[in-house]
Design a protein around this motif. Structure first.
Motif, PDB file in Angstrom:
ATOM      1  N   VAL A  57       8.003  19.444 -13.342  1.00  0.00           N
ATOM      2  CA  VAL A  57       8.783  19.893 -14.500  1.00  0.00           C
ATOM      3  C   VAL A  57       9.406  21.253 -14.195  1.00  0.00           C
ATOM      4  N   LEU A  58      10.643  21.420 -14.620  1.00  0.00           N
ATOM      5  CA  LEU A  58      11.301  22.730 -14.584  1.00  0.00           C
ATOM      6  C   LEU A  58      11.614  23.148 -16.013  1.00  0.00           C
ATOM      7  N   VAL A  59      11.177  24.345 -16.390  1.00  0.00           N
ATOM      8  CA  VAL A  59      11.561  24.920 -17.682  1.00  0.00           C
ATOM      9  C   VAL A  59      12.369  26.180 -17.392  1.00  0.00           C
ATOM     10  N   ALA A  89       7.673  23.574 -23.462  1.00  0.00           N
ATOM     11  CA  ALA A  89       8.968  24.231 -23.618  1.00  0.00           C
ATOM     12  C   ALA A  89       9.361  24.474 -25.061  1.00  0.00           C
ATOM     13  N   GLY A  90       8.433  24.292 -26.010  1.00  0.00           N
ATOM     14  CA  GLY A  90       8.740  24.511 -27.412  1.00  0.00           C
ATOM     15  C   GLY A  90       8.778  25.976 -27.786  1.00  0.00           C
ATOM     16  N   ASP A  91       8.945  26.230 -29.087  1.00  0.00           N
ATOM     17  CA  ASP A  91       9.060  27.606 -29.574  1.00  0.00           C
ATOM     18  C   ASP A  91       7.831  28.446 -29.260  1.00  0.00           C
ATOM     19  N   ASP A  92       6.670  27.807 -29.193  1.00  0.00           N
ATOM     20  CA  ASP A  92       5.443  28.530 -28.841  1.00  0.00           C
ATOM     21  C   ASP A  92       4.810  27.899 -27.600  1.00  0.00           C
ATOM     22  N   LEU A  94       4.027  26.997 -23.508  1.00  0.00           N
ATOM     23  CA  LEU A  94       3.461  27.776 -22.407  1.00  0.00           C
ATOM     24  C   LEU A  94       4.531  28.557 -21.659  1.00  0.00           C
ATOM     25  N   ALA A  95       5.661  27.928 -21.385  1.00  0.00           N
ATOM     26  CA  ALA A  95       6.702  28.590 -20.600  1.00  0.00           C
ATOM     27  C   ALA A  95       7.216  29.848 -21.298  1.00  0.00           C
ATOM     28  N   LEU A  96       7.465  29.760 -22.600  1.00  0.00           N
ATOM     29  CA  LEU A  96       7.981  30.919 -23.322  1.00  0.00           C
ATOM     30  C   LEU A  96       6.929  32.019 -23.398  1.00  0.00           C
ATOM     31  N   ARG A  97       5.677  31.650 -23.670  1.00  0.00           N
ATOM     32  CA  ARG A  97       4.630  32.672 -23.736  1.00  0.00           C
ATOM     33  C   ARG A  97       4.421  33.339 -22.379  1.00  0.00           C
ATOM     34  N   LEU A  98       4.484  32.551 -21.328  1.00  0.00           N
ATOM     35  CA  LEU A  98       4.332  33.112 -19.986  1.00  0.00           C
ATOM     36  C   LEU A  98       5.519  34.011 -19.646  1.00  0.00           C
ATOM     37  N   ALA A  99       6.719  33.580 -20.018  1.00  0.00           N
ATOM     38  CA  ALA A  99       7.907  34.391 -19.758  1.00  0.00           C
ATOM     39  C   ALA A  99       7.824  35.724 -20.488  1.00  0.00           C
TER      40      ALA A  99
END
Length: 292
Positions: A57-59, A89-92, A94-99
């Motif tokens: 997967v790519l986010v 990739a949702g609003d909360d 893993l990718a957003l929190r990690l970013a």
């Protein structure tokens, strides 16, 4: 192409590119240049990018100059459960929190190995970022520790992250999840080389998405414009009065006025000028065979 390997220094070792890796890298760069829409971006991620950096997967996340999230792309070659996609990739997700975690700590590169606990982070605010890399027993491990358990819970053993710095025109973060091999310095190096191209592609997709959202309200009408209404719109744009339009179409000026009132309600406008502008935005004007 030369058969000699290409070498470059990274945080902990020399990365030597094989001839095949050089070819994959060059192909990925060349194929990125014409990417102009979401479909082409998907094909690029599943073709040239997968050949160079296999992953599940790519986010990709794009932020504005004030760290507000503007756009997210989640690309995967196999069917991804909707709930899992949201958790990634949702609003909360893993990718957003990690970013956000990385941006808070000014970290631009991260290799996280949840299976073996050997992580590597490159911190941007260190004069020599290469010297900021650490092994699983040091700062990188402590930095990434909150995300190892979450990553395993989502069914992934590892990830590789790379981000741009904060830019006035917007910045980007890219997360590759589920690499078939343990993430190593060469993976970070490949991502670093592709980062300018990834950023430009994502920035373009973000701008296209914003333009589509801005015009979404314009493109939905409660019903199609009739042929007679389209004729009247044409002559309104030509500057004709209701009486003149009536004479051209063989109807009364009052009938023209009634058609215009219905058009105003359909287009959500209140006068001829706004009707012309809205119709142009919706591309309702069609050339008439008999128009002079």
């Amino acid at each position: 192409m030369s058969t000699l390997p290409v070498a470059t220094a990274t945080a902990t070792a020399m990365v030597i590119l094989s001839q095949r890796e050089q070819e994959y890298l060059l192909h990925a760069v060349e194929a990125a240049v014409p990417v102009d829409n979401a479909r082409q971006f998907f094909l690029w991620t599943q073709g040239p990018l997968q050949a160079l950096l296999p992953h599940r997967v790519l986010v990709a996340l794009h932020f504005d100059g004030h760290d507000r999230l503007l756009h997210v792309e989640c690309q995967h070659s196999t069917v991804l459960d909707a709930a899992l996609r949201q958790r990634l990739a949702g609003d909360d997700g893993l990718a957003l929190r990690l970013a956000r975690h990385c941006r808070q700590h000014d970290c631009r590169s991260l290799l996280l190995d949840a299976a073996h606990g050997a992580d590597c982070a490159h911190v941007a605010n260190v004069a020599d970022a290469a010297n900021a890399a650490d092994d699983g027993d040091g700062a990188a491990a402590r930095f990434a520790a909150p995300f190892r358990t979450q990553l395993r819970a989502l069914g992934f053993d590892n990830l590789a992250l790379h981000a741009t710095g904060r830019l006035a025109g917007g910045s980007s973060v890219f997360v590759l999840l589920g690499l078939p091999q343990r993430p190593q310095a060469r993976h970070a190096y490949f991502l670093a080389l592709l980062l300018p191209h990834l950023h430009l592609m994502l920035q373009h997709l973000a701008h296209c998405g914003a333009a589509s959202r801005a015009t979404a309200g314009l493109t939905v009408l409660s019903r199609p414009v009739s042929a007679r209404e389209a004729e009247i719109l044409h002559w309104v744009r030509e500057g004709k009065s209701n009486h003149e339009i009536g004479q051209i179409l063989g109807i009364s000026g009052l009938t023209v006025k009634n058609h215009l009132q219905r058009l105003y309600r359909l287009l959500g406008v209140s006068n001829r000028t706004h009707a012309i502008a809205r119709s142009a935005a919706l591309r309702l004007f069609q050339p008439l065979a008999y128009a002079a």
